[in-house]
Every structure is written in structure tokens, then in C-alpha cells.
Scaffold this motif. Structure first.
Motif, mmCIF file in Angstrom:
data_model
loop_
_atom_site.group_PDB
_atom_site.id
_atom_site.type_symbol
_atom_site.label_atom_id
_atom_site.label_comp_id
_atom_site.label_asym_id
_atom_site.label_seq_id
_atom_site.Cartn_x
_atom_site.Cartn_y
_atom_site.Cartn_z
ATOM 1 N N GLU A 9 97.997 30.701 88.933
ATOM 2 C CA GLU A 9 96.800 30.624 88.079
ATOM 3 C C GLU A 9 97.191 30.796 86.613
ATOM 4 O OE1 GLU A 9 93.084 29.956 86.833
ATOM 5 O OE2 GLU A 9 93.796 29.703 88.886
ATOM 6 N N PHE A 10 98.100 31.708 86.339
ATOM 7 C CA PHE A 10 98.572 31.922 84.979
ATOM 8 C C PHE A 10 99.225 30.650 84.434
ATOM 9 C CE2 PHE A 10 102.078 33.222 82.145
ATOM 10 C CZ PHE A 10 101.316 33.758 81.111
ATOM 11 N N ARG A 11 100.041 30.003 85.219
ATOM 12 C CA ARG A 11 100.685 28.752 84.792
ATOM 13 C C ARG A 11 99.660 27.661 84.515
ATOM 14 N NH1 ARG A 11 105.646 28.993 89.052
ATOM 15 N NH2 ARG A 11 106.962 30.359 87.815
ATOM 16 N N ARG A 12 98.616 27.599 85.347
ATOM 17 C CA ARG A 12 97.557 26.599 85.116
ATOM 18 C C ARG A 12 96.831 26.863 83.799
ATOM 19 N NH1 ARG A 12 96.393 26.118 91.075
ATOM 20 N NH2 ARG A 12 95.648 28.236 90.867
ATOM 21 N N THR A 13 96.570 28.116 83.503
ATOM 22 C CA THR A 13 95.895 28.427 82.234
ATOM 23 C C THR A 13 96.795 28.109 81.048
ATOM 24 O OG1 THR A 13 96.569 30.747 82.310
ATOM 25 C CG2 THR A 13 94.387 30.204 83.171
ATOM 26 N N LEU A 14 98.099 28.312 81.183
ATOM 27 C CA LEU A 14 99.023 27.928 80.118
ATOM 28 C C LEU A 14 99.007 26.426 79.911
ATOM 29 C CD1 LEU A 14 102.182 30.173 80.605
ATOM 30 C CD2 LEU A 14 100.469 30.291 78.799
ATOM 31 N N ASP A 15 98.997 25.668 80.993
ATOM 32 C CA ASP A 15 98.950 24.207 80.889
ATOM 33 C C ASP A 15 97.679 23.750 80.201
ATOM 34 O OD1 ASP A 15 101.393 24.009 82.123
ATOM 35 O OD2 ASP A 15 100.552 23.576 84.114
ATOM 36 N N ARG A 16 96.543 24.362 80.542
ATOM 37 C CA ARG A 16 95.265 23.990 79.913
ATOM 38 C C ARG A 16 95.284 24.316 78.428
ATOM 39 N NH1 ARG A 16 91.788 27.210 83.353
ATOM 40 N NH2 ARG A 16 92.953 26.869 85.243
ATOM 41 N N ARG A 17 95.880 25.435 78.058
ATOM 42 C CA ARG A 17 95.944 25.836 76.651
ATOM 43 C C ARG A 17 96.784 24.834 75.864
ATOM 44 N NH1 ARG A 17 98.459 31.380 75.651
ATOM 45 N NH2 ARG A 17 97.167 31.835 77.452
ATOM 46 N N GLU A 18 97.892 24.360 76.432
ATOM 47 C CA GLU A 18 98.738 23.386 75.757
ATOM 48 C C GLU A 18 98.035 22.043 75.617
ATOM 49 O OE1 GLU A 18 102.400 23.257 77.872
ATOM 50 O OE2 GLU A 18 102.969 25.283 77.284
ATOM 51 N N GLU A 19 97.196 21.675 76.595
ATOM 52 C CA GLU A 19 96.461 20.415 76.517
ATOM 53 C C GLU A 19 95.487 20.418 75.341
ATOM 54 O OE1 GLU A 19 94.492 19.924 80.221
ATOM 55 O OE2 GLU A 19 96.349 19.653 81.339
ATOM 56 N N ARG A 20 94.883 21.561 75.039
ATOM 57 C CA ARG A 20 93.923 21.663 73.947
ATOM 58 C C ARG A 20 94.591 21.529 72.592
ATOM 59 N NH1 ARG A 20 90.975 27.051 75.174
ATOM 60 N NH2 ARG A 20 92.166 27.028 77.058
ATOM 61 N N GLY A 21 95.891 21.759 72.520
ATOM 62 C CA GLY A 21 96.588 21.686 71.246
ATOM 63 C C GLY A 21 96.739 23.062 70.626
ATOM 64 N N ARG A 22 97.362 23.045 69.475
ATOM 65 C CA ARG A 22 97.593 24.309 68.788
ATOM 66 C C ARG A 22 96.303 24.831 68.199
ATOM 67 N NH1 ARG A 22 102.497 23.235 64.921
ATOM 68 N NH2 ARG A 22 101.520 25.018 63.934
ATOM 69 N N ALA A 23 96.167 26.110 68.251
ATOM 70 C CA ALA A 23 94.992 26.744 67.653
ATOM 71 C C ALA A 23 95.127 26.708 66.133
ATOM 72 C CB ALA A 23 94.885 28.185 68.132
ATOM 73 N N LEU A 24 94.002 26.620 65.459
ATOM 74 C CA LEU A 24 94.005 26.629 64.003
ATOM 75 C C LEU A 24 94.403 28.011 63.505
ATOM 76 C CD1 LEU A 24 90.666 24.749 63.298
ATOM 77 C CD2 LEU A 24 92.977 23.859 63.030
ATOM 78 N N ALA A 25 95.106 28.027 62.399
ATOM 79 C CA ALA A 25 95.491 29.300 61.797
ATOM 80 C C ALA A 25 94.281 29.911 61.100
ATOM 81 C CB ALA A 25 96.615 29.070 60.790
ATOM 82 N N ARG A 26 94.221 31.222 61.115
ATOM 83 C CA ARG A 26 93.123 31.920 60.444
ATOM 84 C C ARG A 26 93.164 31.566 58.958
ATOM 85 N NH1 ARG A 26 89.844 35.842 61.907
ATOM 86 N NH2 ARG A 26 88.779 36.940 60.255
ATOM 87 N N PRO A 27 92.037 31.202 58.381
ATOM 88 C CA PRO A 27 92.029 30.808 56.962
ATOM 89 C C PRO A 27 92.364 31.983 56.049
ATOM 90 C CG PRO A 27 89.799 30.786 57.865
ATOM 91 C CD PRO A 27 90.721 31.097 58.991
ATOM 92 N N GLU A 28 93.132 31.690 55.007
ATOM 93 C CA GLU A 28 93.448 32.705 54.011
ATOM 94 C C GLU A 28 92.317 32.731 53.004
ATOM 95 O OE1 GLU A 28 97.135 33.022 51.868
ATOM 96 O OE2 GLU A 28 98.189 32.341 53.650
ATOM 97 N N ILE A 29 91.691 33.885 52.860
ATOM 98 C CA ILE A 29 90.579 34.024 51.927
ATOM 99 C C ILE A 29 90.982 35.070 50.898
ATOM 100 C CG2 ILE A 29 88.149 34.616 51.677
ATOM 101 C CD1 ILE A 29 87.827 33.856 54.655
#
Length: 136
Positions: A9-29
Motif C-alpha cells: 500500500e505504501f508503494r502504491r501511494t508513492l506511485d500515485r504521488r509521483e504521477e501527480r508531479g512535484r509539489a509546488l514550493a511554498r511561496p516566499e513572502i
């Protein structure tokens, strides 16, 4: 045997996370960067709207990761409308700019949560500075 199922299950969640792409970086304010600009200048307006878009995109991506909702095309259109109104403020007047900024503020207020209120407050400040800066 329970550990093997959990590992799969952990491997499947990792695969799904990679399919979504990289997460956006927190904006610098940075307050100095925001307060130190002259929002009567188009360059500062562009900076402000891009920063607002960056903040909104970051928090929308977090929300989309938790819930499957739509894309940010509506918000991008609101930003472009505000940019156009700011660009043509001398021709169309500040009333048009106020009308273009209003739905942008409403979107930001609707998207504000307890978790993102600090960042969204900065976005609202930027939009207010753009709207209320005196024209040449």
C-alpha cells in the motif's frame, strides 16, 4: 503477512504521488519586497499579481491533493482581468480596476482557511495595494 500488505500500500501511494508531479514550493513572502514597491507602476502590479497567483496556486495544490477539485484556470482569468484593468487604468479609470479586483478578493476570501490565513492575508494586502494605489 500484515506488514507485506502495508508495504505494498505504501508503494502504491508513492506511485500515485509521483504521477501527480512535484509539489509546488511554498511561496516566499517578504514584507519588505511587498511594501517597498510603487503599485502605480505596471511592473509592481505584475509582481503583485504574480505573487498572489503563486500563493493561490500553492494553497490550491494542497487543497487539490486532499480533495479532487478543478484547475486554477478561473483564478488565472481573474488575475489577467485585473492586470488588464491596471494596464488601462488611465484610459478606463480606477472604477474598472476596482470592479476587476473585486472577484479576485472574493476568490481569495473563499479559499482562506485556518491553515492558510497568513499567506492569504498577504495576497489580499497585495490586491488592496494594487487597487488603492493612486494613479498617475
Amino acid at each position: 503477512m500484515g506488514n507485506v500488505v502495508a508495504l505494498e500500500e505504501f508503494r502504491r501511494t508513492l506511485d500515485r504521488r509521483e504521477e501527480r508531479g512535484r509539489a509546488l514550493a511554498r511561496p516566499e513572502i517578504r514584507g519588505g519586497e511587498i511594501w517597498g514597491r510603487d503599485y502605480t507602476q505596471l511592473e509592481a502590479v505584475v509582481f503583485g499579481l504574480l505573487k498572489v497567483r503563486e500563493i493561490a496556486a500553492y494553497h490550491a495544490s494542497l487543497r487539490a491533493a486532499r480533495h479532487a477539485d478543478g484547475s486554477g484556470q478561473e483564478f488565472d482569468a481573474l488575475c489577467l482581468d485585473a492586470l488588464d484593468a491596471a494596464y488601462r487604468v488611465e484610459d478606463l479609470g480606477p472604477t474598472r480596476l476596482k470592479a476587476a479586483v473585486k472577484p479576485l478578493k472574493e476568490w481569495l476570501l473563499d479559499a482562506m482557511t485556518e491553515d492558510n490565513k497568513r499567506d492569504m492575508a498577504w495576497a489580499l494586502i497585495l490586491v488592496d495595494l494594487i487597487e488603492k494605489s493612486p494613479t498617475k
